[in-house]
Design a protein around this motif. Structure first.
Motif, PDB file in Angstrom:
ATOM      1  N   PHE C 145       0.822  -1.210   0.000  1.00 57.79           N
ATOM      2  CA  PHE C 145       0.000   0.000   0.000  1.00 57.79           C
ATOM      3  C   PHE C 145       0.864   1.272   0.000  1.00 57.79           C
ATOM      4  O   PHE C 145       0.592   2.201  -0.719  1.00 57.79           O
ATOM      5  N   TYR C 146       1.881   1.262   0.853  1.00 58.70           N
ATOM      6  CA  TYR C 146       2.716   2.469   0.878  1.00 58.70           C
ATOM      7  C   TYR C 146       4.086   2.197   1.494  1.00 58.70           C
ATOM      8  O   TYR C 146       4.281   1.198   2.196  1.00 58.70           O
ATOM      9  N   ASP C 148       6.777   4.682   3.609  1.00 57.94           N
ATOM     10  CA  ASP C 148       6.804   6.013   4.244  1.00 57.94           C
ATOM     11  C   ASP C 148       8.050   6.108   5.110  1.00 57.94           C
ATOM     12  O   ASP C 148       8.199   5.389   6.086  1.00 57.94           O
ATOM     13  N   LEU C 184       3.975   7.222 -11.493  1.00 57.05           N
ATOM     14  CA  LEU C 184       3.119   8.024 -12.364  1.00 57.05           C
ATOM     15  C   LEU C 184       3.374   9.513 -12.195  1.00 57.05           C
ATOM     16  O   LEU C 184       3.329  10.271 -13.153  1.00 57.05           O
ATOM     17  N   SER C 187       4.955  14.749  -6.193  1.00 56.51           N
ATOM     18  CA  SER C 187       4.667  16.075  -5.650  1.00 56.51           C
ATOM     19  C   SER C 187       5.590  16.277  -4.461  1.00 56.51           C
ATOM     20  O   SER C 187       5.715  15.396  -3.618  1.00 56.51           O
ATOM     21  N   THR C 205       6.110  13.127  -2.141  1.00 50.24           N
ATOM     22  CA  THR C 205       5.146  12.038  -2.330  1.00 50.24           C
ATOM     23  C   THR C 205       5.256  11.533  -3.757  1.00 50.24           C
ATOM     24  O   THR C 205       5.269  12.313  -4.703  1.00 50.24           O
ATOM     25  N   PHE C 207       3.581   8.865  -6.563  1.00 54.84           N
ATOM     26  CA  PHE C 207       2.363   8.107  -6.871  1.00 54.84           C
ATOM     27  C   PHE C 207       2.694   6.989  -7.848  1.00 54.84           C
ATOM     28  O   PHE C 207       3.232   7.243  -8.935  1.00 54.84           O
ATOM     29  N   ALA C 211      -2.962   1.955  -5.961  1.00 58.29           N
ATOM     30  CA  ALA C 211      -3.078   2.968  -4.910  1.00 58.29           C
ATOM     31  C   ALA C 211      -1.775   3.139  -4.153  1.00 58.29           C
ATOM     32  O   ALA C 211      -1.729   3.789  -3.130  1.00 58.29           O
ATOM     33  N   MET C 212      -0.680   2.531  -4.657  1.00 57.16           N
ATOM     34  CA  MET C 212       0.560   2.613  -3.897  1.00 57.16           C
ATOM     35  C   MET C 212       1.182   4.010  -3.974  1.00 57.16           C
ATOM     36  O   MET C 212       1.251   4.613  -5.031  1.00 57.16           O
ATOM     37  N   THR C 213       1.635   4.481  -2.794  1.00 56.22           N
ATOM     38  CA  THR C 213       2.340   5.754  -2.732  1.00 56.22           C
ATOM     39  C   THR C 213       3.611   5.567  -1.915  1.00 56.22           C
ATOM     40  O   THR C 213       3.729   4.637  -1.133  1.00 56.22           O
ATOM     41  N   HIS C 215       6.272   8.096   0.478  1.00 59.18           N
ATOM     42  CA  HIS C 215       6.477   9.438   1.027  1.00 59.18           C
ATOM     43  C   HIS C 215       7.827   9.483   1.714  1.00 59.18           C
ATOM     44  O   HIS C 215       8.172   8.596   2.495  1.00 59.18           O
ATOM     45  N   THR C 232       3.917  -0.881   4.278  1.00 57.97           N
ATOM     46  CA  THR C 232       2.671  -1.515   4.684  1.00 57.97           C
ATOM     47  C   THR C 232       2.009  -2.198   3.502  1.00 57.97           C
ATOM     48  O   THR C 232       1.825  -1.592   2.447  1.00 57.97           O
ATOM     49  N   VAL C 256      -6.286  -4.261   8.016  1.00 53.13           N
ATOM     50  CA  VAL C 256      -7.695  -3.896   7.999  1.00 53.13           C
ATOM     51  C   VAL C 256      -8.298  -4.503   6.752  1.00 53.13           C
ATOM     52  O   VAL C 256      -7.687  -4.489   5.695  1.00 53.13           O
ATOM     53  N   THR C 257      -9.494  -5.063   6.875  1.00 48.35           N
ATOM     54  CA  THR C 257     -10.187  -5.511   5.669  1.00 48.35           C
ATOM     55  C   THR C 257     -11.626  -5.031   5.714  1.00 48.35           C
ATOM     56  O   THR C 257     -12.198  -4.813   6.788  1.00 48.35           O
ATOM     57  N   SER C 258     -12.173  -4.849   4.555  1.00 50.25           N
ATOM     58  CA  SER C 258     -13.558  -4.415   4.447  1.00 50.25           C
ATOM     59  C   SER C 258     -14.257  -5.377   3.525  1.00 50.25           C
ATOM     60  O   SER C 258     -13.705  -5.815   2.518  1.00 50.25           O
TER      61      SER C 258
ATOM     62  N   LEU D 154      -2.975   2.272  13.823  1.00 54.06           N
ATOM     63  CA  LEU D 154      -3.963   1.404  13.185  1.00 54.06           C
ATOM     64  C   LEU D 154      -5.293   1.845  13.739  1.00 54.06           C
ATOM     65  O   LEU D 154      -5.638   1.516  14.881  1.00 54.06           O
ATOM     66  N   SER D 189      -1.153  15.339  -0.307  1.00 57.91           N
ATOM     67  CA  SER D 189      -1.287  14.115  -1.089  1.00 57.91           C
ATOM     68  C   SER D 189      -1.839  13.039  -0.177  1.00 57.91           C
ATOM     69  O   SER D 189      -1.740  13.143   1.040  1.00 57.91           O
ATOM     70  N   ALA D 191      -3.967   8.786  -0.059  1.00 62.67           N
ATOM     71  CA  ALA D 191      -4.441   7.606  -0.761  1.00 62.67           C
ATOM     72  C   ALA D 191      -5.410   6.843   0.130  1.00 62.67           C
ATOM     73  O   ALA D 191      -5.352   6.938   1.360  1.00 62.67           O
ATOM     74  N   GLY D 192      -6.311   6.123  -0.524  1.00 62.14           N
ATOM     75  CA  GLY D 192      -7.232   5.239   0.180  1.00 62.14           C
ATOM     76  C   GLY D 192      -6.951   3.812  -0.244  1.00 62.14           C
ATOM     77  O   GLY D 192      -6.755   3.546  -1.433  1.00 62.14           O
ATOM     78  N   HIS D 193      -6.895   2.918   0.731  1.00 56.88           N
ATOM     79  CA  HIS D 193      -6.538   1.545   0.408  1.00 56.88           C
ATOM     80  C   HIS D 193      -7.655   0.555   0.677  1.00 56.88           C
ATOM     81  O   HIS D 193      -7.514  -0.630   0.398  1.00 56.88           O
ATOM     82  N   ILE D 194      -8.734   1.025   1.275  1.00 57.96           N
ATOM     83  CA  ILE D 194      -9.878   0.156   1.529  1.00 57.96           C
ATOM     84  C   ILE D 194     -10.988   0.596   0.578  1.00 57.96           C
ATOM     85  O   ILE D 194     -11.448   1.740   0.626  1.00 57.96           O
ATOM     86  N   LEU D 201      -4.611   7.702   4.404  1.00 60.15           N
ATOM     87  CA  LEU D 201      -3.326   8.317   4.746  1.00 60.15           C
ATOM     88  C   LEU D 201      -3.192   9.604   3.955  1.00 60.15           C
ATOM     89  O   LEU D 201      -3.697   9.718   2.830  1.00 60.15           O
ATOM     90  N   HIS D 203      -0.496  13.348   3.535  1.00 59.25           N
ATOM     91  CA  HIS D 203       0.588  14.243   3.939  1.00 59.25           C
ATOM     92  C   HIS D 203       0.196  15.639   3.495  1.00 59.25           C
ATOM     93  O   HIS D 203      -0.136  15.850   2.321  1.00 59.25           O
ATOM     94  N   LEU D 221      -3.605   3.600   8.903  1.00 64.88           N
ATOM     95  CA  LEU D 221      -3.207   2.236   8.543  1.00 64.88           C
ATOM     96  C   LEU D 221      -1.720   2.041   8.807  1.00 64.88           C
ATOM     97  O   LEU D 221      -0.943   1.683   7.933  1.00 64.88           O
ATOM     98  N   ARG D 329      -3.510  15.364  -6.404  1.00 69.18           N
ATOM     99  CA  ARG D 329      -2.108  14.916  -6.272  1.00 69.18           C
ATOM    100  C   ARG D 329      -1.148  16.023  -5.859  1.00 69.18           C
ATOM    101  O   ARG D 329      -0.045  16.118  -6.403  1.00 69.18           O
TER     102      ARG D 329
END
Lengths: 341, 341, 341, 341
Positions: C145-146, C148, C184, C187, C205, C207, C211-213, C215, C232, C256-258, D154, D189, D191-194, D201, D203, D221, D329
């Protein structure tokens, strides 16, 4: 529904009273405290509970099946004894009594009447100590070499008991739970730095069968708070740091082995094992709730509490012996004769 | 230019040899080591220095004014004595000798000849211990109540000396530097967990005049490394944590005072002081360089080293007594008779 | 035996020269530095190595098969290009060049001649990053996911490059090693607080696809040193703290899962997983030694270095784009066009 | 006696209701919550307080002089507006409203009626932030260069607001309290992972007059909890770590200065100052109690709350702008036009 009476509503009593109310199958029937201020506080928080200034009246109540004793140590014996004689189960704050002799009398009384006698050795019921116990008992850590605990802070100076009775009592209860507390000898040293107060720092070494030792460093006069215990075995080394926000228990796959040979005249041939560290997830649960569930179950089933009178007695014997050694600058106290008697 | 010969080029010797070369007014004249491999390493790093396998040849050299002894402990006495008899100043690795009697002989020899006899109690020369010493000596910390040190890790097991001789020696040297090491008694406990090896963990309590005590927790068999010392006085509490990357020394304005009155029968009237914490900036300087500057100055001026033979003797006496107590499960050793003698 | 010449004997060069000497199959043939002081230091430590003030003379030597470039960044291009043209393999300090265009030219030159072109992205060769790489590549951490990272301290202010070029370069190299550095967009924001100096703090940051970032927080003006990276994924969370004395890499079984459902209008149905933490033992090995073994192997076998010219180019492109964005208060720079070209 | 009604008895409301009861001069007159379960809990803990499911009924009560709003954000505006129109003082949970426009309407309404309008920016009332404020305002830290905060764990995923609205709001409130929140621009910047959840998250960089910047790292997260803020000035550097058991605020006498000269072409002449660290004792006091004392005083004296409607509006404007930038972004949002308007 087990009716429970709480005697003593000072520092710790309110927690006990609250948890009684949160325990399935238990009912907070009565609270006793001689202080009018404490009575008022109890009445406000527990409006449907009987409040009295007279612990004897509480003990005599028909709706009280079990008595929880949370008064100063020097009163434990009288209250617990009268409660047992009245046919009530008893849970006593630690330490169980002021002397080993008193504890023996309570144990006999409870046994004769078939009543539960339990000591509030709270730490034994924390998820962390229970996790450590499962690791030790599984044999995963190997032969245990030592238990070394530091329990220090800028603390509540007490004038009736020394720091061993106040802080080392926790480690002694944990030791009894993990290994059984039947050591060979004890040596302790300590000092008091506030005129007229009992010793505020102490170091206690306990010698067990084999080469196992325990060491307890307790101190009311330290600049920072430390709650850290090392439990080292031949296969794993455990660090229990109660002040960490998480990962309180860490298990290190580290150790040393010797094949008995010498490298040369001055160096034994030793090999080191440095492996992974593992911090098992320990679910969060209030120790007192686990403890009261256990107290209720012991009452209902007649089984022996994990922290029973015998455990309370073993701890008090150690407190007495450690204090005795401390007053003689570490002169070792042999505990084996006691075992025979 | 002072010509210096280094005897022993094993673990610590190379550091000493390097620092000799970095010390103004000193010249690395010769290195001696019986091991061909060590000789080769020395020759490679110090191409312009005389290398020999025979320490007696080094001691006899005319261009050697002072001898640094970095060999195993059991050889210290012979080498140092011969060097002194040859009229050389001597700096010996810690501990100075294997027995107090040997240290006394060296002290006498150096005194009779007017030579410098110094022990490499390295920690005494760290900027951190020197900062603590200045705080303690200024009186800012008040009356000192205790010194409590933890010096543990998964360490180098040794087969000729126990963990007290290997690790507690550092704290004893610091104690001597801070307070003078003339205690009343010592009690120690310990255990060995590797068959045939000496004790790998020990706890040593030292009793001083007044209520001051020192406690040393030393251990070769711990999962993590700890180097932490608490020095608590009536006015300030100092924490010295040698593993912190910075702020190794912290001074807490915390304490407890009692006016001697009782609050009630069970609680002494005690008031707590919780003020600021302060971490003085301690400039970074290698202890060995400070130590060699001092050694040079003592040679040139004839002044007494901070860590002189007397200091080395005091430390060895404590090592002997602590070991003696440890072998008797904490039986206290009275040190006052020794003082009189 | 591969003959190696080191150009630049300032801050980092001595480490490189030392490791050349410790690498099997390599020989330190020559060192070049225009500064007489640096030449003198080099001569003292490497008495059997040719020392010169002229890097062109070093490059021309017949006994030099590979050139290591450890000079200021603005000189990398000229030296590396001339070395490649002379048929030498090249290892360049990071960042490879001052501009992406220069890096492209070096890559072409090396490819045309079949020479190894490697960048000294040292962190990629640390045991910790290699352990993290193996965890990420095994899929154990799930979808990432990221990343940092915080890399701050009271640092060496430089006047020719900003803090991104000095510190973020490490994270960019790690990112390229772990995931491939084809983002991609980027910033960045930053500020300079010392008149006339380049930016001393920056936040970048990056991109990526999905959704991976990433920082990066880099700062020369922080009171304490921090080197901490969170990586993470959907299955595991990794914390890499390079300042810990041990357990630098920790793996948390948390997440976390949804199920995509809503609990109610305002709360998504999310479930938390909190499991064990695990700190794998990471063997201690100097990164530079691993790196030089790899450089030697690439020279001998013709295989592509892990941190090759392409990697160096990817990093420089990011440094350029991040700086460009930082000068426009975070205005995002689209990097996809560049990819197409 | 000021009669206070609390609307909303979910997560935070019970704390507010408790503290009302502990505040001299205030009386908990009524609690409103639409949920029967919340009503039941409120009734149990506050037996002498009126409980209602209808917040309009609470607002209309004659014995309610002030209304505390602790409901979901999207309801703040309606409740607060009606309370003000009914002539009641208002304290609203953060953030004050969903939009800046709503906040402006509330501010106007309160001003026209001479009523107190305060926002529950709790952190502003912690002893730690107040200590930092006194250091910053005294000028002791010099010119402030940056504020850099990490607020991750978390955490509780929310489906109606993104992580900026949930966590960065605290730092924005602190920034407004310390410096006044009138920045030039913001870039963010995230991102959403769910799937289907808002950004978890982010910044955020905020650009102020001069070279001052603020950076906020917020994340739901993360494997571990971090609450750490650096506030660096030309004379002192402050570290505020809210998770430390003590010494949460540390002040470092460290910094860098330049005389504007160059050492050489590539290195600016910079000198480093590394002095002591100091952790001022910060007395322990619950922030909410300080806050309610202040709310009461503002009602009684008509003075402007520290965290007034204007402060709430400034924070909401930043939340809106940061979210806008995050969706692009990092495209910077110019805030100066807004200031003119």
């Amino acid at each position: 529904m087990i009716g429970i009476g709480v005697v003593g509503y000072g520092y710790w009593g309110p927690n006990l009273a609250r948890v009684v109310g949160e325990t399935d199958g238990c009912r907070l029937a009565a609270i006793a405290d001689a202080s009018p201020a404490a009575e008022a506080r109890a009445a406000k928080r527990h409006p449907s509970t009987a409040i009295t200034s007279d612990w004897r009246a509480l003990v005599a109540r028909a709706d009280v099946d079990a008595v929880v004793v949370a008064t100063p140590v020097h009163t434990h014996f009288d209250i617990a004894l009268e409660a047992l004689r009245a046919g009530k189960h008893v849970l006593v704050e630690k330490p169980i009594t002021q002397t080993a002799r008193q504890a023996e009398i309570l144990i006999d009384e409870a046994a004769r009447r078939g009543l539960a006698l339990m000591v509030d050795h709270t730490f034994v019921y924390t998820p962390e100590v229970q996790k450590i116990k499962s690791i030790v008992e599984s044999g995963e850590a190997g032969e245990i070499f030592y238990y070394d605990s530091t329990r220090i802070n800028l603390g509540m100076f007490q004038s009736d008991v020394n720091v061993i009775w106040d802080l080392a009592v926790h480690d002694l209860a944990i030791l009894d739970s993990l290994f059984g507390l039947t050591p060979l000898a004890v040596s302790a040293s300590g000092a008091g730095h506030i005129l007229g107060s009992p010793e505020n720092l102490a170091h206690v070494t306990i010698f067990f069968e084999g080469a196992m030792t325990a060491h307890l460093n307790v101190n009311w006069l330290a600049p920072v708070k430390v709650r850290q215990t090392f439990i080292t075995g031949s296969q794993k080394m455990i660090v229990y740091d109660d002040l960490q926000p998480s990962e309180k228990v860490k298990v290190y796959d580290r150790g040393v082995t010797s094949d008995g040979e010498q490298d040369d005249a001055y160096q034994r041939r030793v090999s080191y094992r440095i492996g992974d560290m593992w911090a098992p997830h320990v679910p969060i649960r209030e120790a007192l709730r686990t403890e009261f569930d256990h107290f209720r179950d012991c009452i209902l089933t007649g089984s022996t509490p994990l922290t029973d009178g015998r455990s309370g007695l073993a701890v008090v014997r150690m407190l007495e012996s450690a204090t005795l050694s401390m007053r003689q600058r570490g002169h070792p106290i042999d505990l084996e004769l006691g075992k025979v008697a």
